[in-house]
Design a protein around this motif. Structure first.
Motif, mmCIF file in Angstrom:
data_model
loop_
_atom_site.group_PDB
_atom_site.id
_atom_site.type_symbol
_atom_site.label_atom_id
_atom_site.label_comp_id
_atom_site.label_asym_id
_atom_site.label_seq_id
_atom_site.Cartn_x
_atom_site.Cartn_y
_atom_site.Cartn_z
ATOM 1 N N PHE A 71 0.814 -1.215 0.000
ATOM 2 C CA PHE A 71 0.000 0.000 0.000
ATOM 3 C C PHE A 71 0.850 1.268 0.000
ATOM 4 O O PHE A 71 0.337 2.355 0.144
ATOM 5 C CB PHE A 71 -0.925 0.045 1.220
ATOM 6 N N LYS A 72 2.154 1.103 -0.191
ATOM 7 C CA LYS A 72 3.063 2.246 -0.166
ATOM 8 C C LYS A 72 2.557 3.321 -1.123
ATOM 9 O O LYS A 72 2.239 3.053 -2.270
ATOM 10 C CB LYS A 72 4.463 1.796 -0.579
ATOM 11 N N GLY A 73 2.492 4.543 -0.648
ATOM 12 C CA GLY A 73 2.020 5.642 -1.469
ATOM 13 C C GLY A 73 0.530 5.878 -1.335
ATOM 14 O O GLY A 73 0.045 6.935 -1.684
ATOM 15 N N VAL A 74 -0.202 4.887 -0.829
ATOM 16 C CA VAL A 74 -1.643 5.028 -0.657
ATOM 17 C C VAL A 74 -1.972 5.278 0.807
ATOM 18 O O VAL A 74 -2.713 6.195 1.140
ATOM 19 C CB VAL A 74 -2.382 3.758 -1.151
ATOM 20 N N LEU A 75 -1.411 4.451 1.675
ATOM 21 C CA LEU A 75 -1.625 4.577 3.114
ATOM 22 C C LEU A 75 -0.464 5.341 3.751
ATOM 23 O O LEU A 75 0.556 5.590 3.102
ATOM 24 C CB LEU A 75 -1.753 3.180 3.739
ATOM 25 N N PRO A 76 -0.583 5.709 5.021
ATOM 26 C CA PRO A 76 0.504 6.436 5.683
ATOM 27 C C PRO A 76 1.825 5.680 5.612
ATOM 28 O O PRO A 76 1.863 4.472 5.394
ATOM 29 C CB PRO A 76 0.015 6.549 7.129
ATOM 30 N N LYS A 77 2.915 6.399 5.851
ATOM 31 C CA LYS A 77 4.254 5.833 5.759
ATOM 32 C C LYS A 77 4.488 4.680 6.726
ATOM 33 O O LYS A 77 5.428 3.919 6.569
ATOM 34 C CB LYS A 77 5.282 6.935 5.978
ATOM 35 N N TYR A 78 3.632 4.526 7.723
ATOM 36 C CA TYR A 78 3.741 3.415 8.676
ATOM 37 C C TYR A 78 3.860 2.077 7.970
ATOM 38 O O TYR A 78 4.637 1.219 8.343
ATOM 39 C CB TYR A 78 2.506 3.397 9.590
ATOM 40 N N PHE A 79 3.116 1.874 6.894
ATOM 41 C CA PHE A 79 3.044 0.576 6.246
ATOM 42 C C PHE A 79 4.242 0.271 5.356
ATOM 43 O O PHE A 79 4.409 -0.855 4.926
ATOM 44 C CB PHE A 79 1.745 0.457 5.455
ATOM 45 N N SER A 80 5.052 1.256 5.062
ATOM 46 C CA SER A 80 6.254 0.996 4.275
ATOM 47 C C SER A 80 7.510 1.250 5.099
ATOM 48 O O SER A 80 8.587 1.380 4.556
ATOM 49 C CB SER A 80 6.265 1.871 3.020
ATOM 50 N N SER A 81 7.378 1.286 6.416
ATOM 51 C CA SER A 81 8.503 1.532 7.309
ATOM 52 C C SER A 81 9.468 0.360 7.331
ATOM 53 O O SER A 81 9.091 -0.781 7.118
ATOM 54 C CB SER A 81 8.001 1.780 8.732
ATOM 55 N N GLU A 82 10.700 0.674 7.632
ATOM 56 C CA GLU A 82 11.743 -0.328 7.798
ATOM 57 C C GLU A 82 11.738 -0.783 9.256
ATOM 58 O O GLU A 82 11.841 0.031 10.166
ATOM 59 C CB GLU A 82 13.098 0.297 7.450
ATOM 60 N N TRP A 83 11.612 -2.073 9.487
ATOM 61 C CA TRP A 83 11.593 -2.623 10.843
ATOM 62 C C TRP A 83 13.003 -3.049 11.237
ATOM 63 O O TRP A 83 13.836 -3.326 10.385
ATOM 64 C CB TRP A 83 10.619 -3.794 10.922
ATOM 65 N N SER A 84 13.264 -3.113 12.520
ATOM 66 C CA SER A 84 14.610 -3.431 12.978
ATOM 67 C C SER A 84 14.977 -4.882 12.684
ATOM 68 O O SER A 84 14.138 -5.763 12.655
ATOM 69 C CB SER A 84 14.752 -3.139 14.474
ATOM 70 N N VAL A 85 16.272 -5.086 12.475
ATOM 71 C CA VAL A 85 16.820 -6.420 12.260
ATOM 72 C C VAL A 85 16.981 -7.124 13.604
ATOM 73 O O VAL A 85 16.711 -8.309 13.728
ATOM 74 C CB VAL A 85 18.193 -6.330 11.543
ATOM 75 N N ALA A 86 17.429 -6.381 14.623
ATOM 76 C CA ALA A 86 17.709 -6.973 15.926
ATOM 77 C C ALA A 86 17.251 -6.032 17.036
ATOM 78 O O ALA A 86 17.179 -4.816 16.843
ATOM 79 C CB ALA A 86 19.204 -7.255 16.060
ATOM 80 N N GLN A 87 16.941 -6.633 18.201
ATOM 81 C CA GLN A 87 16.471 -5.861 19.349
ATOM 82 C C GLN A 87 17.119 -6.387 20.630
ATOM 83 O O GLN A 87 17.496 -7.553 20.699
ATOM 84 C CB GLN A 87 14.952 -5.977 19.542
ATOM 85 N N PHE A 88 17.193 -5.505 21.631
ATOM 86 C CA PHE A 88 17.630 -5.904 22.968
ATOM 87 C C PHE A 88 16.748 -5.167 23.961
ATOM 88 O O PHE A 88 16.551 -3.964 23.851
ATOM 89 C CB PHE A 88 19.106 -5.545 23.202
ATOM 90 N N ARG A 89 16.195 -5.884 24.905
ATOM 91 C CA ARG A 89 15.265 -5.305 25.877
ATOM 92 C C ARG A 89 15.978 -4.983 27.175
ATOM 93 O O ARG A 89 16.721 -5.800 27.702
ATOM 94 C CB ARG A 89 14.113 -6.262 26.123
ATOM 95 N N LEU A 90 15.712 -3.778 27.668
ATOM 96 C CA LEU A 90 16.320 -3.261 28.894
ATOM 97 C C LEU A 90 15.222 -2.864 29.872
ATOM 98 O O LEU A 90 14.044 -3.069 29.594
ATOM 99 C CB LEU A 90 17.186 -2.043 28.552
ATOM 100 N N ILE A 91 15.617 -2.264 30.970
ATOM 101 C CA ILE A 91 14.647 -1.786 31.947
ATOM 102 C C ILE A 91 14.037 -0.483 31.432
ATOM 103 O O ILE A 91 14.751 0.477 31.147
ATOM 104 C CB ILE A 91 15.315 -1.554 33.320
ATOM 105 N N GLU A 92 12.712 -0.476 31.282
ATOM 106 C CA GLU A 92 12.023 0.709 30.790
ATOM 107 C C GLU A 92 12.111 1.822 31.826
ATOM 108 O O GLU A 92 12.030 1.573 33.016
ATOM 109 C CB GLU A 92 10.554 0.373 30.496
ATOM 110 N N GLY A 93 12.306 3.033 31.367
ATOM 111 C CA GLY A 93 12.345 4.187 32.255
ATOM 112 C C GLY A 93 13.742 4.752 32.454
ATOM 113 O O GLY A 93 13.899 5.910 32.800
ATOM 114 N N SER A 94 14.766 3.953 32.248
ATOM 115 C CA SER A 94 16.133 4.448 32.352
ATOM 116 C C SER A 94 16.603 4.881 30.968
ATOM 117 O O SER A 94 16.124 4.370 29.956
ATOM 118 C CB SER A 94 17.059 3.359 32.906
ATOM 119 N N GLN A 95 17.521 5.820 30.921
ATOM 120 C CA GLN A 95 18.040 6.288 29.636
ATOM 121 C C GLN A 95 19.312 5.525 29.292
ATOM 122 O O GLN A 95 20.151 5.272 30.162
ATOM 123 C CB GLN A 95 18.328 7.784 29.688
#
Length: 144
Positions: A71-95
């Motif tokens: 739907f790229k070009g028809v719907l908002p840019k959300y649908f053609s966004s690049e998603w991350s390859v890798a993730q790491f989860r930490l404690i939320e709230g700390s910088q």
């Protein structure tokens, strides 16, 4: 132009880091996560385009995009966004501040709470990063 996505809700970005080869982008946010995105630089034009594969021979990786990217070009840019390859989860709230390590495919994460993480990501499989090291410089380990 490249639009990166780490989730469905808004996040405050604390830190951005590019790898020395400009192939990867690491991002930390207020959601307690660090994401690594694959980037591909097109030498013929200024800017970044969507990555389809790693420049190493015989190692193809597709970076996840929304299943509705047709739907790229028809719907908002959300649908053609690049998603991350890798993730790491930490404690939320700390910088946290991110940087790429000296070893290949490693990310260093420093928290304002004194925490230090060294993680490794798999550029082919992606997913959760592997924690290689952890220290907290503000909370010394208990003596035995």
């Amino acid at each position: 132009m490249l639009f990166v996505r780490r989730g469905a809700d808004r996040a405050e970005i604390y830190s951005l880091a590019f790898s020395s080869t400009a192939q990867w982008l690491a991002v930390s946010s207020d959601k307690g996560t660090v994401h690594v995105y694959s980037l591909k630089i097109n030498p013929g034009s200024p800017g970044i385009e969507r990555s389809q594969s790693i420049s190493e021979p015989n190692h193809a990786v597709t970076t996840p995009a929304s299943s509705l990217s047709f739907f790229k070009g028809v719907l908002p840019k959300y649908f053609s966004s690049e998603w991350s390859v890798a993730q790491f989860r930490l404690i939320e709230g700390s910088q946290y501040i991110v940087a790429f390590g000296h070893q290949k495919n490693t990310v260093v994460i420093l928290g304002l709470d004194g925490s230090f993480y060294r993680c490794q990501f798999d550029p082919v499989i992606g997913g959760e990063m592997t924690q290689l090291e952890y220290h907290n410089f503000l909370k010394p380990e208990a003596a035995f």
